[in-house]
Design a protein around this motif. Structure first.
Motif, short mmCIF file in Angstrom:
data_model
loop_
_atom_site.label_atom_id
_atom_site.label_comp_id
_atom_site.label_asym_id
_atom_site.label_seq_id
_atom_site.Cartn_x
_atom_site.Cartn_y
_atom_site.Cartn_z
N ASP A 173 35.43 27.76 34.65
CA ASP A 173 36.29 27.81 33.95
C ASP A 173 37.71 27.93 34.63
O ASP A 173 38.06 28.85 35.15
N ASP A 174 38.67 27.06 34.72
CA ASP A 174 39.64 27.25 35.47
C ASP A 174 40.68 28.36 35.13
O ASP A 174 41.40 28.91 36.00
N ALA A 175 41.06 28.69 33.83
CA ALA A 175 41.73 29.70 33.36
C ALA A 175 41.11 31.26 33.85
O ALA A 175 41.63 31.90 34.45
N GLU A 176 39.77 31.20 33.62
CA GLU A 176 39.21 32.39 33.85
C GLU A 176 39.06 32.46 35.57
O GLU A 176 39.31 33.60 36.05
N ILE A 177 38.87 31.36 36.59
CA ILE A 177 39.01 31.53 37.86
C ILE A 177 40.37 31.79 38.28
O ILE A 177 40.68 32.85 39.12
N ALA A 178 41.62 31.38 37.55
CA ALA A 178 42.75 31.87 38.18
C ALA A 178 43.05 33.27 37.63
O ALA A 178 43.53 33.85 38.56
N PHE A 179 42.78 33.63 36.67
CA PHE A 179 42.82 35.24 36.41
C PHE A 179 42.10 35.91 37.10
O PHE A 179 42.58 37.14 37.51
N GLY A 180 40.84 35.75 37.52
CA GLY A 180 40.00 36.20 38.59
C GLY A 180 40.84 36.23 40.04
O GLY A 180 40.61 37.28 40.53
N ASP A 181 41.46 35.26 40.31
CA ASP A 181 42.18 35.36 41.62
C ASP A 181 43.31 36.24 41.56
O ASP A 181 43.74 36.95 42.39
N VAL A 182 44.04 36.39 40.20
CA VAL A 182 45.02 37.27 40.08
C VAL A 182 44.53 38.76 40.24
O VAL A 182 45.15 39.63 40.86
N TYR A 183 43.33 39.26 39.42
CA TYR A 183 42.87 40.30 39.45
C TYR A 183 42.48 40.85 41.20
O TYR A 183 42.68 41.87 41.45
N ASP A 184 41.88 39.72 41.99
CA ASP A 184 41.60 39.90 43.06
C ASP A 184 42.94 40.37 44.10
O ASP A 184 42.87 41.19 44.88
N TRP A 185 43.91 39.39 43.94
CA TRP A 185 45.00 39.60 44.59
C TRP A 185 45.81 40.90 44.24
O TRP A 185 46.26 41.53 45.23
N VAL A 206 46.98 44.10 46.80
CA VAL A 206 48.17 44.43 46.76
C VAL A 206 47.83 46.09 46.77
O VAL A 206 48.46 46.79 47.66
N GLN A 207 47.32 46.52 45.81
CA GLN A 207 46.87 48.01 45.97
C GLN A 207 46.18 48.66 47.14
O GLN A 207 46.58 49.62 47.66
N GLU A 208 45.32 47.86 47.77
CA GLU A 208 44.81 48.24 48.80
C GLU A 208 45.80 48.23 49.91
O GLU A 208 45.76 49.15 50.97
N SER A 209 46.46 47.40 50.04
CA SER A 209 47.56 47.35 51.14
C SER A 209 48.49 48.42 51.05
O SER A 209 48.86 49.16 51.90
N LEU A 210 48.78 48.97 49.70
CA LEU A 210 49.63 50.23 49.60
C LEU A 210 48.91 51.48 50.08
O LEU A 210 49.65 52.38 50.84
#
Length: 195
Positions: free
Chosen positions: A170-182, A186-190
């Motif tokens: 599911d393209d939408a699910e994949i996109a939101f999964g990518d946002v979740y990972d990103w 960001v949090q880990e970088s901080l």
């Protein structure tokens, strides 16, 4: 994104592409809206002192699963105690979560985020944020809240759920999964920049 890095006097700095900064601000604003809608549901308290102190919140847990995750019951085995605890603490928890998200949004604006829409291929000015220790804590909490909200919407509760998401077509699910990972990046970088 150029990851967070330590600066002078306990400050950290990162640089975001315009689309990344807009995404962070938009997701944080959605959490704020959801929380504010919840706090607007609270009825006036029968206890006038509690109302004056901002402790007259709703006694029932939220129906929205995201809000249930952001504002969990304190006592899972005792509905009466959970209800009473919620009534006296939820408003301050909502206020704190909203304040954290607003710090994130405001620091992005201070770093150059404009309020206009981002077009595909936007080569706008990068957004550079520099955070003091208090802002770092607000960012960490706000990022956690955004990730929790996304996890609920994506059905992520276990490692198996993450594997299911990675295998999704599911393209939408994949996109939101990518946002979740990103957002996790960001949090880990901080966190790493604080060491």
């Amino acid at each position: 994104m150029k990851p967070f890095r330590r600066r002078r006097r306990g400050r950290v700095q990162a640089t975001f592409e315009p689309a990344e900064a807009h995404l962070l601000a938009n997701l944080s604003a959605q959490v704020v809206e959801l929380l504010r809608d919840r706090s607007g549901e609270s009825e006036s308290s029968a206890d006038p002192l509690a109302s004056q102190l901002g402790m007259g919140g709703p006694a029932l847990p939220p129906e929205d699963p995201v809000l249930r995750r952001l504002l969990p019951d304190a006592y899972r085995d005792d509905a009466d105690d959970a209800s009473e605890f919620r009534r006296f603490t939820e408003q301050s928890l909502v206020t704190s979560k909203v304040a954290n998200a607003e710090v994130l949004i405001e620091s992005l604006r201070a770093g150059g985020l404009d309020d206009g829409p981002v077009a595909d291929g936007d080569d706008g000015t990068e957004v550079e944020v520099e955070l003091d220790p208090a802002q770092v804590q607000a960012w960490l909490r706000a990022l956690t809240d955004v990730r929790l909200a996304l996890a609920v919407r994506l059905g992520i509760e276990t490692d198996e759920d993450l594997e299911r998401l990675e295998a999704s077509e599911d393209d939408a699910e994949i996109a939101f999964g990518d946002v979740y990972d990103w957002l996790g990046f960001v949090q880990e970088s901080l966190v790493v920049a604080l060491d």
